[in-house]
Design an enzyme around this catalytic site. Structure first.
Site, PDB file in Angstrom:
ATOM      1  N   CYS A 107      72.167  59.231 -30.369  1.00 48.82           N
ATOM      2  CA  CYS A 107      71.581  57.957 -30.836  1.00 48.82           C
ATOM      3  C   CYS A 107      72.017  56.754 -30.005  1.00 48.82           C
ATOM      4  CB  CYS A 107      71.931  57.721 -32.289  1.00 48.82           C
ATOM      5  SG  CYS A 107      71.376  59.057 -33.358  1.00 48.82           S
ATOM      6  N   CYS A 111      72.370  54.513 -36.668  1.00 55.22           N
ATOM      7  CA  CYS A 111      73.338  55.603 -36.642  1.00 55.22           C
ATOM      8  C   CYS A 111      74.709  54.972 -36.442  1.00 55.22           C
ATOM      9  CB  CYS A 111      73.024  56.594 -35.522  1.00 55.22           C
ATOM     10  SG  CYS A 111      74.264  57.895 -35.401  1.00 55.22           S
ATOM     11  N   HIS A 124      64.051  52.765 -33.925  1.00 49.47           N
ATOM     12  CA  HIS A 124      65.379  53.378 -33.857  1.00 49.47           C
ATOM     13  C   HIS A 124      66.034  53.410 -35.234  1.00 49.47           C
ATOM     14  CE1 HIS A 124      68.951  54.694 -31.628  1.00 49.47           C
ATOM     15  NE2 HIS A 124      69.622  54.048 -32.564  1.00 49.47           N
ATOM     16  N   SER A 125      66.364  54.615 -35.667  1.00 49.41           N
ATOM     17  CA  SER A 125      67.045  54.763 -36.949  1.00 49.41           C
ATOM     18  C   SER A 125      68.529  54.484 -36.770  1.00 49.41           C
ATOM     19  CB  SER A 125      66.855  56.188 -37.473  1.00 49.41           C
ATOM     20  OG  SER A 125      65.494  56.434 -37.692  1.00 49.41           O
ATOM     21  N   ARG A 139      62.714  59.367 -43.952  1.00 44.85           N
ATOM     22  CA  ARG A 139      62.573  58.023 -43.388  1.00 44.85           C
ATOM     23  C   ARG A 139      61.193  57.433 -43.653  1.00 44.85           C
ATOM     24  NH1 ARG A 139      64.670  59.312 -37.428  1.00 44.85           N
ATOM     25  NH2 ARG A 139      63.527  61.211 -37.881  1.00 44.85           N
ATOM     26  N   GLY A 172      71.393  58.710 -41.133  1.00 44.07           N
ATOM     27  CA  GLY A 172      71.357  60.157 -41.396  1.00 44.07           C
ATOM     28  C   GLY A 172      69.983  60.625 -41.819  1.00 44.07           C
ATOM     29  N   ASP A 219      63.858  65.014 -43.829  1.00 42.78           N
ATOM     30  CA  ASP A 219      63.622  63.696 -43.244  1.00 42.78           C
ATOM     31  C   ASP A 219      62.937  62.799 -44.270  1.00 42.78           C
ATOM     32  OD1 ASP A 219      63.006  61.506 -41.693  1.00 42.78           O
ATOM     33  OD2 ASP A 219      62.322  62.691 -39.985  1.00 42.78           O
TER      34      ASP A 219
HETATM   35 ZN   LIG Z   1      73.170  59.662 -34.501  1.00 39.78          ZN
END
Ligand SMILES: [Zn+2]
Length: 252
Positions: free
Chosen positions: A116, A103, A100-101, A178, A143, A176
């Site tokens: 999110c 947010c 999970h990024s 990440r 982000g 992206d």
């Molecule tokens: Zn988000």
């Protein structure tokens, strides 16, 4: 300035819970945990085991040296990532994983511009119901890796007609950026067997495979569509190759 020495009792408690899990030219990754973490999940108390990790440029198994240096580093100025583990994560054949990024707007404020916050809670629920799994909370992914201030600027552009991908590109960022390497090192320290990834994003699946994660499959995660995030979710499908909607905050 002379740094305060740790009491031997404090050190011996911490030494049992800290491990050096990866070394490279840039330094080492130190993992602390597990820590018992009861969590309120949709009104039910669920107990996870929590670990946090930190990259340092020093490589040592003398944890006293690491711990003593931390008090003079201003760690609160930086985000650290962590992982919630559930069930017999090391040995169960089947484990669900969510990368999970972070947010800030969605996870903390409950912003409806993205999905999110919903995905975070829903994936914790899926892991609990499955019986074994881990939720990695990746603190340097705000982000999609552009950071919170830039995400705010991207939102300003979006309020002026740009879609989420265009907004990032116009601010000079790739769509992206990440990176999952550190999280995968942590995963490998906690489990050797393959995992099933909770995601709708084939690029994420590919990125994780390329970083050396042993994958046995994919479980989709949809929901919480509203008038506020409809366009954001459509953009994910149309512009970012998502299998239907979802995934990692593209800046709502
Ligand atoms: Zn988000």
């Amino acid at each position: 300035m002379e740094q305060a020495k740790l009491e031997s009792k404090v050190l011996s408690i911490l030494e049992d819970k800290i491990q050096l899990i990866k070394t490279s030219e840039e330094g080492g990754i130190y993992l602390v945990g597990p820590i018992r973490l009861p969590v309120n999940l949709y009104g039910e108390t669920v107990v996870f085991r929590w670990y946090c990790w930190l990259q340092r440029d020093i490589i040592t198994d003398d944890y006293e040296e690491i711990i003593e240096k931390l008090s003079s580093d201003n760690l609160a100025e930086y985000q650290q990532s962590s992982v919630l583990v559930y069930g017999d994560f090391e040995y169960n054949e089947d484990a669900l994983i969510r990368m999970h990024s972070i947010c800030h707007t969605g996870d903390i404020f409950g912003s409806k511009r993205c999905d999110c916050g919903f995905q975070l809670k829903q994936s914790m629920k899926m892991i609990k119901e499955h019986g074994t799994g881990a939720l990695f909370y990746l603190a340097n992914h705000e982000g999609r890796g552009i950071g919170l201030f830039s995400k705010a600027m991207a939102y300003v552009l979006q309020e002026n007609g740009y879609d989420t991908v265009e907004a990032n590109l116009n601010l000079g960022f790739v769509d992206d950026s990440r990176n999952y390497e550190d999280a995968i090192h942590v995963l490998k320290a906690l489990r050797k067997k393959p995992v099933t990834l909770i995601t709708n994003n084939p690029k994420k699946l590919e990125a994780l495979k390329n970083s050396g994660m042993h994958l046995s499959g994919r479980t989709p995660l949809w929901g919480d569509v509203s008038e506020f995030n409809e366009n954001y979710l459509k953009t994910k499908v149309a512009r970012s190759g998502h299998l239907q909607e979802e995934e990692g905050c593209l800046n709502g």
